[in-house]
Scaffold this active site. Structure first.
Site, mmCIF file in Angstrom:
data_model
loop_
_atom_site.group_PDB
_atom_site.id
_atom_site.type_symbol
_atom_site.label_atom_id
_atom_site.label_comp_id
_atom_site.label_asym_id
_atom_site.label_seq_id
_atom_site.Cartn_x
_atom_site.Cartn_y
_atom_site.Cartn_z
ATOM 1 N N ASP A 262 8.922 -1.115 7.316
ATOM 2 C CA ASP A 262 8.926 0.085 6.944
ATOM 3 C C ASP A 262 10.405 0.157 6.514
ATOM 4 O OD1 ASP A 262 8.899 2.715 6.534
ATOM 5 O OD2 ASP A 262 8.228 3.434 8.098
HETATM 6 C C1 BGC Z 1 8.316 5.946 5.808
HETATM 7 C C2 BGC Z 1 7.291 5.148 4.943
HETATM 8 C C3 BGC Z 1 7.672 4.972 3.523
HETATM 9 C C4 BGC Z 1 8.986 4.409 3.153
HETATM 10 C C5 BGC Z 1 9.511 4.276 1.710
HETATM 11 C C6 BGC Z 1 9.781 5.451 5.248
HETATM 12 O O1 BGC Z 1 10.659 6.488 5.830
HETATM 13 O O2 BGC Z 1 7.984 5.756 7.004
HETATM 14 O O3 BGC Z 1 6.078 5.683 5.161
HETATM 15 O O4 BGC Z 1 6.834 4.353 2.729
HETATM 16 O O5 BGC Z 1 10.028 5.357 3.971
HETATM 17 O O6 BGC Z 1 9.853 5.442 1.204
#
Ligand code: BGC
Length: 741
Positions: A262
């Protein structure tokens, strides 16, 4: 110097002999051969460059070999608008306004795998057209508490339902040559303290509740990538976690794809090398706010890794495994010459968004058959509430979108009732008048300086002078509601909506409450309101889908994918004080013990006999269905058998409609605690008035088993089992017993 000589030798190795295609470019060869060939041509530097981001949303390919970059995008409800290369600012493209599909809670509420395939196909086409290779979604984290700000991005509280619904979504997306990135693996079940929560959960609960949907997505859905979550498990961050990634995902389940971090979920080079991470994104950001620019060479899996290899502190076995997985991903996506070109904002995509929305809307209550609206004579319809006009596709965190268009509930109703009814609007309350996320603005000016009393008085007055009152309220995508990075502070509706609804119910008996949310909400006024509709976040076609259901153009057939509790204390995690955990002394880590164990959602309510406001699986129709007596093909089954149970279901009302027949299993006598019942099958059937269909379920030993943590295997104890068949977990119509030998 040595590095350059090596690179040069590698480069010479691929100068093609006239006419011969290098193996890695020859798509008649098996992927594994192509991977080996490409790997053999790469320098260590090229390999390491593939392991981490090169911009906010992309990672490097191998330019020298013509292996393309990877472009990722959020996910999971539409294709995120383009941000700058190295900033979260909008890139201000004018061709990136997408179709917004309903939120995944709504998709789960359709209980229809065909809708899931349509969803995946449509969003996959949008991703492909926008030249994205990895779609960051879908999410199958289990709905453990109604406070989780991100529940709207997931598929509800039941592992079986989520597993059945996620598989076709994946197929639909990946048929486009676009990888899904299943998220967030694992145990990311609330947003508060999401980077510092260490989840403490017993193995039985992990295997029975929190892992099955991921496992199905990996083994049956064949997801090509998966995203590690922010939280910790056994004191290791989930993005580099020996137990979750190496032992379970890659070991037990044989996952052959790439693990993606993530954004900002990577914390340590050694752990990232050894504990299963393959691609690192978003370091030095929390995924939502700014991090350092041009930091990519300093990512944990960038120069720090290269240094360790050069100094001989680590070998290259892990590196080759990671690159192997990433190359496999390339051959499945960017280097698949046969993948389709995709399409964007097509009428078919809008149609899909509307259809999924219509099928996911849940009719919770319908006393006096108040719905569908009786339009046989001209009527005055009052539409009240902020959510009747507020755009819901902007906000909520990383799933926020920039859409080509969004039909509001008021607009949808006005369009549908044009010439038939006189539609008036009053705001009733002011909730969140803002409309901006990450540089995308709705363009709506929802400021209103009137006092709450004045707003309420205007709404009540309008209600009194109307034939029908349609209140559209609920939650929104502002922080502290259905939004990433924060949780809700309680189960209640915000902004004084309860008092307003009560006043409207007194002013007019023909009140319909449409609740827009991705979470259960408390309804202290439930006894005073004759008709209640759960409408979720429905995307581009929200207003049209709502209007179809309220007017009866579409007979509602959605069923709740989560329990609506009366009070927060009726949820296991909250009854036991097991949320949001306990902060360690002298450390930012918060230990969160899942004390309720396997008793999540209806498993808690039904086992502990806590009556919910609306049970899991509940949803009414404008017609009636009757269930015939179930028949089994045998009364005793063995470990290796399957048992088939069938029954006739008839539409005994006057309207065509669809019913989801649910089969739950009970093991009344067991040496370990078993939930009162567990969903093990469901089928949605469409029936004309007077029509009957036979519904068949097939069960095997796995459906009767619990996870024995000590033996580390699934165990079904011999004895009597009961199949409970019904219209919801709270409305069991028929039961049938059988024995396992
Ligand atoms: C989220 C993810 C997301 C990523 C990219 C993170 O803050 O938890 O689900 O895909 O950001 O935007």
């Amino acid at each position: 110097m040595k590095k350059y000589i090596l690179s040069a030798i590698a480069a010479c190795a691929i100068i093609p002999v006239m006419g011969a295609i290098p193996v890695y470019l020859d798509d008649s060869r098996p992927i594994e051969e192509r991977v080996e060939d490409a790997l053999g041509r790469m320098t260590t530097e090229e390999k390491v460059a593939m392991l981490h981001a090169q911009s906010k949303f992309s990672s490097a390919g191998v330019p020298r070999l013509g292996i393309p970059e990877f472009w990722t995008t959020d996910g999971p409800h539409g294709i995120r608008p383009e941000v700058m290369w190295d900033e979260w600012e909008q890139a201000k493209w004018t061709n990136d306004s997408c179709t917004a599909f309903p939120a995944l809670t709504c998709l789960a509420a359709t209980w229809n795998p065909d809708m899931s395939l349509l969803y995946g196909k449509s969003i996959g086409e949008e991703a492909r057209y926008r030249k994205k290779d990895i779609l960051l979604g879908p999410g199958v984290n289990i709905y453990r508490t109604p406070l989780n700000g991100r529940n709207f991005e997931y598929m509800g509280e039941d592992p079986y339902l989520a597993g059945e619904m996620v598989v076709p979504y994946i197929k639909g997306v990946q048929d486009n040559g676009v990888a899904v990135c299943l998220k967030h693996f694992a145990l990311n079940n609330n947003e508060v303290n999401r980077h510092t929560t260490n989840v403490v959960v017993d193995n039985r609960t992990l295997y029975e509740i929190y892992l099955p949907a991921f496992k199905k997505a990996v083994q049956e859905g064949k997801a090509w990538t998966i995203m590690g979550s922010y939280n910790l498990y056994k004191d290791q961050h989930a993005c580099h976690n020996q137990y979750l990634l190496n032992d379970i995902l890659k070991g037990e389940w044989g996952f052959d794809g790439a693990v993606v971090s993530d954004w900002g979920g990577t914390h340590d080079t050694d752990q990232a090398i050894h504990n299963g991470l393959d691609m690192e994104f978003g370091s030095w950001t929390n995924g939502l706010s700014n991090g350092a620019s041009n930091a990519y060479d300093n990512y944990y899996l960038a120069n720090p890794y290269l240094d360790k290899i050069r100094k001989g502190e680590v070998g290259t076995e892990e590196l080759d495994d990671k690159v192997h997985r990433i190359l496999r991903l390339a051959f499945r996506t960017t280097m698949d010459r046969n993948r389709p070109f995709g399409s964007f904002n097509s009428p078919e995509h809008l149609e899909a968004a509307r259809k999924i929305g219509e099928e996911g809307i849940v009719l919770l209550k319908n006393d006096r058959s108040l719905l569908p609206l009786d339009l046989s004579t001209p009527k005055k319809v009052a539409v009240i509430g902020e959510n009747a006009v507020k755009m819901m596709t902007v906000g909520g965190g990383s799933s926020s979108l920039k859409v080509r268009h969004e039909v509001s509930p008021l607009e949808g109703l006005k369009r549908r009732l044009q010439g038939i009814a006189d539609v008036s609007y009053a705001r009733g309350y002011v909730g969140d008048p803002t409309g901006e996320y990450n540089g995308v603005t709705t363009g709506q000016d929802l400021r209103d300086d009137r006092s709450p009393e004045a707003l309420m008085a205007e709404a009540v007055d309008l209600a009194r002078n109307s034939d029908y009152v349609i209140f559209v309220g609920g939650l929104n995508k502002a922080a502290g509601q259905d939004c990433e990075d924060s949780d809700r502070s309680g189960l209640g509706l915000p902004y004084g909506q309860d008092a307003l609804i009560e006043a409207l119910a007194k002013a007019n008996p023909n009140l319909v409450v449409v609740n827009v949310s991705g979470n259960a909400v408390a309804m202290p006024w439930v006894g005073e309101v004759p008709a209640i509709v759960q409408a979720w976040f429905l995307g581009s076609e929200a207003g049209n889908a709502i209007a179809s259901v309220l007017t009866g153009d579409v007979n509602p057939s959605g069923k709740l994918p989560m329990t609506f509790p009366v009070r927060l204390k009726d949820v296991g995690a909250h009854a036991l004080g097991a949320y949001p955990g306990v902060k360690r002394v002298d450390s930012p880590i918060v230990d969160l013990e899942y004390k309720e164990g396997i008793l999540v959602g209806y498993r808690w309510a039904d086992t502990k006999k806590v009556k919910p406001l609306f049970p899991f699986g509940h949803g009414l129709s404008f017609t009636e269905f009757t269930y015939g007596n179930p028949v089994a093909d045998k009364s005793v089954m063995t470990d290796s058998d399957t048992i088939s149970i069938s029954l006739d279901v008839s539409n005994t009302g006057r309207t065509a409609g669809a019913e989801t027949i649910q089969l739950y299993i009970s093991d009344p006598k067991s040496s370990v605690i078993r939930p009162d019942k567990e969903l093990k099958g469901f089928q949605k059937v469409f029936l004309q008035p007077g029509e009957s269909k036979t519904v068949r379920f097939s069960l095997n030993k796995d459906d009767l088993s619990y996870f024995d943590a000590e033996r580390h295997e699934w165990v079904a104890e011999p004895g009597v089992f009961i199949a409970k068949i019904g219209a919801s977990s709270g409305d069991i119509r028929k039961t049938i017993k059988f024995k396992l030998k």
